[in-house]
Every structure is written in structure tokens, then in C-alpha cells.
Design a protein around this motif. Structure first.
Motif, mmCIF file in Angstrom:
data_model
loop_
_atom_site.group_PDB
_atom_site.id
_atom_site.type_symbol
_atom_site.label_atom_id
_atom_site.label_comp_id
_atom_site.label_asym_id
_atom_site.label_seq_id
_atom_site.Cartn_x
_atom_site.Cartn_y
_atom_site.Cartn_z
ATOM 1 N N GLU A 110 0.798 -0.890 -0.464
ATOM 2 C CA GLU A 110 -0.350 0.307 -0.268
ATOM 3 C C GLU A 110 0.527 1.232 -0.093
ATOM 4 O OE1 GLU A 110 -3.522 -0.244 -0.318
ATOM 5 O OE2 GLU A 110 -3.318 -2.053 -0.656
ATOM 6 N N GLY A 111 1.108 2.052 -1.083
ATOM 7 C CA GLY A 111 2.099 2.662 -1.147
ATOM 8 C C GLY A 111 3.821 2.667 -0.439
ATOM 9 N N TYR A 112 4.191 1.593 -0.671
ATOM 10 C CA TYR A 112 5.458 0.864 0.186
ATOM 11 C C TYR A 112 6.186 0.447 -1.225
ATOM 12 C CZ TYR A 112 4.109 2.732 4.835
ATOM 13 O OH TYR A 112 3.454 3.329 5.962
ATOM 14 N N LEU A 113 7.596 0.301 -1.205
ATOM 15 C CA LEU A 113 7.666 0.505 -1.813
ATOM 16 C C LEU A 113 8.874 -2.002 -1.213
ATOM 17 C CD1 LEU A 113 11.454 2.701 -3.569
ATOM 18 C CD2 LEU A 113 9.036 1.496 -4.429
ATOM 19 N N HIS A 114 8.796 -2.387 -2.255
ATOM 20 C CA HIS A 114 9.304 -4.063 -2.041
ATOM 21 C C HIS A 114 11.085 -3.636 -1.090
ATOM 22 C CE1 HIS A 114 10.307 -8.596 -2.191
ATOM 23 N NE2 HIS A 114 8.760 -8.161 -2.233
ATOM 24 N N TYR A 115 11.802 -4.643 -0.534
ATOM 25 C CA TYR A 115 12.589 -4.470 0.105
ATOM 26 C C TYR A 115 13.977 -4.730 -1.166
ATOM 27 C CZ TYR A 115 12.896 -9.484 0.478
ATOM 28 O OH TYR A 115 13.199 -10.597 -0.205
ATOM 29 N N ARG A 116 13.074 -5.844 -1.806
ATOM 30 C CA ARG A 116 14.494 -5.625 -3.412
ATOM 31 C C ARG A 116 14.256 -4.824 -4.001
ATOM 32 N NH1 ARG A 116 11.417 -11.533 -4.452
ATOM 33 N NH2 ARG A 116 12.256 -12.750 -3.177
ATOM 34 N N VAL A 117 13.178 -3.569 -3.984
ATOM 35 C CA VAL A 117 13.387 -2.594 -4.773
ATOM 36 C C VAL A 117 14.425 -1.612 -4.322
ATOM 37 C CG1 VAL A 117 12.566 -0.460 -5.415
ATOM 38 C CG2 VAL A 117 11.334 -2.290 -5.558
ATOM 39 N N TRP A 118 13.998 -1.412 -2.888
ATOM 40 C CA TRP A 118 15.440 -0.798 -1.847
ATOM 41 C C TRP A 118 16.560 -1.063 -1.958
ATOM 42 C CZ3 TRP A 118 14.589 3.984 -0.138
ATOM 43 C CH2 TRP A 118 13.884 4.221 0.173
ATOM 44 N N ALA A 119 16.587 -2.633 -1.558
ATOM 45 C CA ALA A 119 18.058 -3.077 -1.964
ATOM 46 C C ALA A 119 18.602 -2.609 -3.254
ATOM 47 C CB ALA A 119 18.079 -4.570 -1.542
ATOM 48 N N PHE A 168 24.156 -2.316 8.918
ATOM 49 C CA PHE A 168 22.045 -1.475 9.616
ATOM 50 C C PHE A 168 21.443 -2.187 9.120
ATOM 51 C CE2 PHE A 168 26.204 1.448 10.866
ATOM 52 C CZ PHE A 168 26.514 0.871 12.562
ATOM 53 N N LEU A 169 21.885 -3.205 7.792
ATOM 54 C CA LEU A 169 20.588 -3.534 6.591
ATOM 55 C C LEU A 169 19.789 -4.613 7.935
ATOM 56 C CD1 LEU A 169 21.924 -3.095 3.712
ATOM 57 C CD2 LEU A 169 19.928 -1.087 4.862
ATOM 58 N N ASN A 170 18.377 -4.707 7.856
ATOM 59 C CA ASN A 170 18.091 -5.661 8.070
ATOM 60 C C ASN A 170 18.032 -6.837 7.613
ATOM 61 O OD1 ASN A 170 16.510 -7.755 6.658
ATOM 62 N ND2 ASN A 170 14.328 -6.955 8.573
ATOM 63 N N SER A 171 18.234 -8.438 7.636
ATOM 64 C CA SER A 171 18.733 -9.536 7.705
ATOM 65 C C SER A 171 18.685 -9.721 5.653
ATOM 66 C CB SER A 171 18.781 -10.907 7.427
ATOM 67 O OG SER A 171 17.415 -11.280 7.904
ATOM 68 N N ASP A 172 17.544 -9.753 5.370
ATOM 69 C CA ASP A 172 16.500 -9.801 3.615
ATOM 70 C C ASP A 172 16.924 -8.973 2.728
ATOM 71 O OD1 ASP A 172 15.516 -11.508 4.714
ATOM 72 O OD2 ASP A 172 13.791 -10.198 5.275
ATOM 73 N N VAL A 173 17.207 -7.187 3.381
ATOM 74 C CA VAL A 173 17.841 -6.440 2.887
ATOM 75 C C VAL A 173 19.215 -6.978 2.025
ATOM 76 C CG1 VAL A 173 17.918 -3.949 2.089
ATOM 77 C CG2 VAL A 173 15.665 -4.520 3.298
ATOM 78 N N LYS A 174 19.639 -6.948 2.939
ATOM 79 C CA LYS A 174 21.019 -7.062 2.622
ATOM 80 C C LYS A 174 21.889 -8.144 1.922
ATOM 81 C CE LYS A 174 25.538 -7.728 5.293
ATOM 82 N NZ LYS A 174 25.913 -8.163 7.078
ATOM 83 N N LYS A 175 20.827 -9.151 2.252
ATOM 84 C CA LYS A 175 21.158 -10.571 1.038
ATOM 85 C C LYS A 175 21.067 -9.514 -0.145
ATOM 86 C CE LYS A 175 19.711 -15.342 0.379
ATOM 87 N NZ LYS A 175 18.963 -16.215 0.672
ATOM 88 N N SER A 176 19.661 -9.137 -0.447
ATOM 89 C CA SER A 176 18.874 -8.579 -2.122
ATOM 90 C C SER A 176 19.831 -7.506 -2.291
ATOM 91 C CB SER A 176 17.835 -8.141 -1.923
ATOM 92 O OG SER A 176 17.159 -8.972 -1.352
ATOM 93 N N PHE A 177 20.727 -6.309 -0.968
ATOM 94 C CA PHE A 177 21.594 -5.737 -1.293
ATOM 95 C C PHE A 177 22.868 -5.914 -2.178
ATOM 96 C CE2 PHE A 177 25.562 -3.394 -0.295
ATOM 97 C CZ PHE A 177 25.165 -1.951 -0.956
ATOM 98 N N MET A 178 23.595 -7.337 -1.453
ATOM 99 C CA MET A 178 24.690 -7.898 -1.609
ATOM 100 C C MET A 178 24.129 -8.646 -3.513
ATOM 101 S SD MET A 178 26.323 -6.817 0.420
ATOM 102 C CE MET A 178 27.838 -8.190 0.286
ATOM 103 N N LYS A 179 23.417 -9.229 -3.635
ATOM 104 C CA LYS A 179 22.888 -9.537 -5.048
ATOM 105 C C LYS A 179 22.861 -8.762 -6.315
ATOM 106 C CE LYS A 179 20.438 -13.832 -3.632
ATOM 107 N NZ LYS A 179 19.285 -14.679 -4.128
ATOM 108 N N SER A 180 22.554 -7.739 -5.369
ATOM 109 C CA SER A 180 22.385 -6.354 -6.265
ATOM 110 C C SER A 180 23.673 -5.870 -7.179
ATOM 111 C CB SER A 180 21.432 -5.476 -5.271
ATOM 112 O OG SER A 180 19.987 -5.540 -5.744
ATOM 113 N N MET A 181 24.406 -5.288 -6.051
ATOM 114 C CA MET A 181 26.265 -5.037 -6.375
ATOM 115 C C MET A 181 26.925 -5.972 -7.300
ATOM 116 S SD MET A 181 26.778 -2.148 -4.106
ATOM 117 C CE MET A 181 28.048 -2.336 -3.787
#
Length: 67
Positions: free
Chosen positions: A18-27, A47-60
């Protein structure tokens, strides 16, 4: 995605969030920001949540190698 139509008009909405970005988009956005700043492994990822951090690493990895 849900669509609707009434006599007054039509529209759409993405379910869940409802108006928020999905954590994968944030990552991905955070990873893109890091690459643009030349930060290959920023210290703030701890400092990232573990789910966001995992997606962040994949995105990097994707942004740096294309894989």
C-alpha cells in the motif's frame, strides 16, 4: 496488480505494501547508489535488515559484474 473500473474512472494498485516499495527495490536502489558513489562494500550495510542485506549483495554483484 489489481485494476478497477467504475463509472467515475479506472485505476490500478499493486497488492501488498500500500504505497511502500518492496524491500528488493530498496536493496537495488541502495546498491545502485553505492556503485554511483564508488562504495564497493559500504560499512553501513551492517545496519540493514538481513533480507535487505541479502538482496543488496545480490544487486551489488549484478551491478558490478552483470551476473
Amino acid at each position: 496488480m489489481n485494476t478497477w473500473t467504475t463509472g467515475a474512472g479506472s485505476g490500478w494498485k499493486v497488492s501488498g505494501g500500500e504505497g511502500y516499495l518492496h524491500y528488493r527495490v530498496w536493496a537495488f536502489c541502495l546498491a545502485k547508489h553505492s556503485v554511483l558513489r564508488g562504495e564497493h562494500m559500504p560499512s553501513w550495510i551492517n545496519f540493514l535488515n538481513s533480507d535487505v542485506k541479502k538482496s543488496f549483495m545480490k544487486s551489488m554483484k549484478y551491478l558490478q559484474t552483470g551476473e
